[in-house]
Motif scaffolding. Structure first.
Motif, PDB file in Angstrom:
ATOM      1  N   LYS A 213       0.830  -1.201   0.000  1.00  0.00           N
ATOM      2  CA  LYS A 213       0.000   0.000   0.000  1.00  0.00           C
ATOM      3  C   LYS A 213       0.867   1.254   0.000  1.00  0.00           C
ATOM      4  O   LYS A 213       0.481   2.291  -0.545  1.00  0.00           O
ATOM      5  CB  LYS A 213      -0.927  -0.012   1.223  1.00  0.00           C
ATOM      6  N   TRP A 214       2.049   1.138   0.602  1.00  0.00           N
ATOM      7  CA  TRP A 214       2.933   2.302   0.711  1.00  0.00           C
ATOM      8  C   TRP A 214       3.374   2.789  -0.664  1.00  0.00           C
ATOM      9  O   TRP A 214       3.358   3.994  -0.924  1.00  0.00           O
ATOM     10  CB  TRP A 214       4.166   1.939   1.551  1.00  0.00           C
ATOM     11  N   TRP A 216       1.909   2.660  -3.442  1.00  0.00           N
ATOM     12  CA  TRP A 216       0.807   3.338  -4.127  1.00  0.00           C
ATOM     13  C   TRP A 216       0.612   4.754  -3.604  1.00  0.00           C
ATOM     14  O   TRP A 216      -0.010   5.597  -4.271  1.00  0.00           O
ATOM     15  CB  TRP A 216      -0.482   2.550  -3.975  1.00  0.00           C
ATOM     16  N   SER A 217       1.134   5.031  -2.409  1.00  0.00           N
ATOM     17  CA  SER A 217       0.960   6.373  -1.826  1.00  0.00           C
ATOM     18  C   SER A 217       1.987   7.375  -2.337  1.00  0.00           C
ATOM     19  O   SER A 217       1.853   8.573  -2.100  1.00  0.00           O
ATOM     20  CB  SER A 217       1.066   6.282  -0.296  1.00  0.00           C
ATOM     21  N   ARG A 218       3.020   6.900  -3.043  1.00  0.00           N
ATOM     22  CA  ARG A 218       4.057   7.798  -3.524  1.00  0.00           C
ATOM     23  C   ARG A 218       3.539   8.637  -4.692  1.00  0.00           C
ATOM     24  O   ARG A 218       2.781   8.148  -5.532  1.00  0.00           O
ATOM     25  CB  ARG A 218       5.301   7.004  -3.978  1.00  0.00           C
ATOM     26  N   GLN A 220       3.134   9.922  -8.130  1.00  0.00           N
ATOM     27  CA  GLN A 220       3.514   9.310  -9.395  1.00  0.00           C
ATOM     28  C   GLN A 220       3.943  10.359 -10.413  1.00  0.00           C
ATOM     29  O   GLN A 220       3.357  11.431 -10.502  1.00  0.00           O
ATOM     30  CB  GLN A 220       2.349   8.474  -9.935  1.00  0.00           C
ATOM     31  N   CYS A 230       7.845   6.970  -9.574  1.00  0.00           N
ATOM     32  CA  CYS A 230       7.300   7.910  -8.583  1.00  0.00           C
ATOM     33  C   CYS A 230       8.397   8.454  -7.677  1.00  0.00           C
ATOM     34  O   CYS A 230       9.536   7.982  -7.679  1.00  0.00           O
ATOM     35  CB  CYS A 230       6.201   7.238  -7.779  1.00  0.00           C
TER      36      CYS A 230
END
Length: 231
Positions: A213-214, A216-218, A220, A230
C-alpha cells in the motif's frame, strides 16, 4: 582455520589474523582473493591488495551466504569462505605486494565515481528488473538507481542500494545473478551520461504485481511500459 599447505603458513582464519578491510595487503588478502575467485565472486587480478573490486566481491559473497553485508572479512565471513572453498588448492606462495602507496590498483572511474564492478552490477540490475521493457524503460530503471545514489535517503554505494533489504525483487528471487544483455549495458551508459527518462524518480513498481500500500501512496511521475515511476 584455513588448511595449511606444505611450506605455507596458516591461512586467514588463523586466530591471530586481524579483520581484513579495504586497503589491507599481504598474503592473507592474496589467499582470500584466490578463494573468492574460485567461487566466481572475484574476477580481478590476484595481487594481495584489498581494493574496491575485492570489497565488492566480499559483499556479494556475504549477501549470497546470508552474512552481514559490510565488506569486512571477520571471523564468520572467513569461516563461511573456508567451508565454501575446501576444494581450493594453493599452488604457489603469495607474490610480494607493492609497498603502500605504490602501484595501487585503481578502479575504472566515470562521472559518478563508479568502479567497473559498480557498472556491471547496475547492468545486472537493469537486466533482471527491466528486460522485456521498452529501451527507454530500461534507462529509467538505471536512472532511478543513480537518483538514489545522490539522495540522502539511500545508501551511498551502488552495492548498498541494490542489496538494501526488500529494495529490488530481482535480488530476492535471485535474478540479479543473470548475465546482462547488451541492451541493459547500453541503458546503464545512457543513464550515466545524464539521460533520466524517469523524471527524477526514486521508486518504480509494476501495478499488476505491487502488493504494498505504501508504494501506491508515492507521488507518481509517469508510466513507462509496465512500470510506474514515482517520488
Amino acid at each position: 582455520m584455513w588448511q595449511a599447505t606444505k611450506n605455507w603458513r596458516p591461512g586467514i582464519t588463523s586466530v591471530s589474523t586481524p579483520i581484513l578491510r579495504r586497503w589491507a595487503r599481504g598474503g592473507y588478502v592474496w589467499e582470500m582473493q584466490n578463494r573468492l575467485k574460485f567461487l566466481g565472486f572475484y574476477t580481478g587480478p590476484v595481487h594481495g591488495v584489498f581494493d574496491e573490486r575485492t570489497e565488492n566481491a566480499v559483499r556479494l559473497f556475504q549477501y549470497r551466504f546470508g552474512l552481514k553485508v559490510d565488506g569486512l572479512v571477520g571471523a564468520e565471513t572467513k569461516r563461511k569462505l573456508y567451508l565454501a572453498t575446501k576444494n581450493w588448492k594453493q599452488q604457489k606462495p603469495a607474490p610480494k605486494v607493492p609497498a603502500k602507496g605504490t602501484n595501487r590498483p585503481r578502479p575504472v572511474k566515470n562521472s559518478y565515481g563508479l568502479s567497473q564492478q559498480d557498472i556491471e552490477l547496475l547492468a545486472k540490475t537493469v537486466h533482471a528488473e527491466a528486460r522485456g521493457e521498452p529501451y527507454v524503460g530500461q534507462v529509467a530503471v538505471a536512472a532511478v538507481i543513480l537518483n538514489r545514489l545522490e539522495s540522502e535517503l539511500f545508501p551511498n554505494t551502488i552495492t548498498g542500494i541494490v542489496f538494501q533489504p526488500l529494495a529490488f525483487e530481482a535480488v530476492a528471487d535471485g535474478q540479479i545473478w543473470l548475465q546482462p544483455d547488451e541492451s541493459a549495458k547500453k541503458a546503464v551508459m545512457d543513464a550515466l551520461n545524464g539521460w533520466d527518462p524517469s523524471g527524477g524518480a526514486l521508486y518504480y513498481f509494476n501495478p499488476a504485481r505491487a502488493t504494498s500500500k505504501w508504494i501506491w501512496s508515492r507521488p507518481q511521475i509517469k508510466r513507462i511500459g509496465k512500470h510506474i515511476f514515482c517520488k
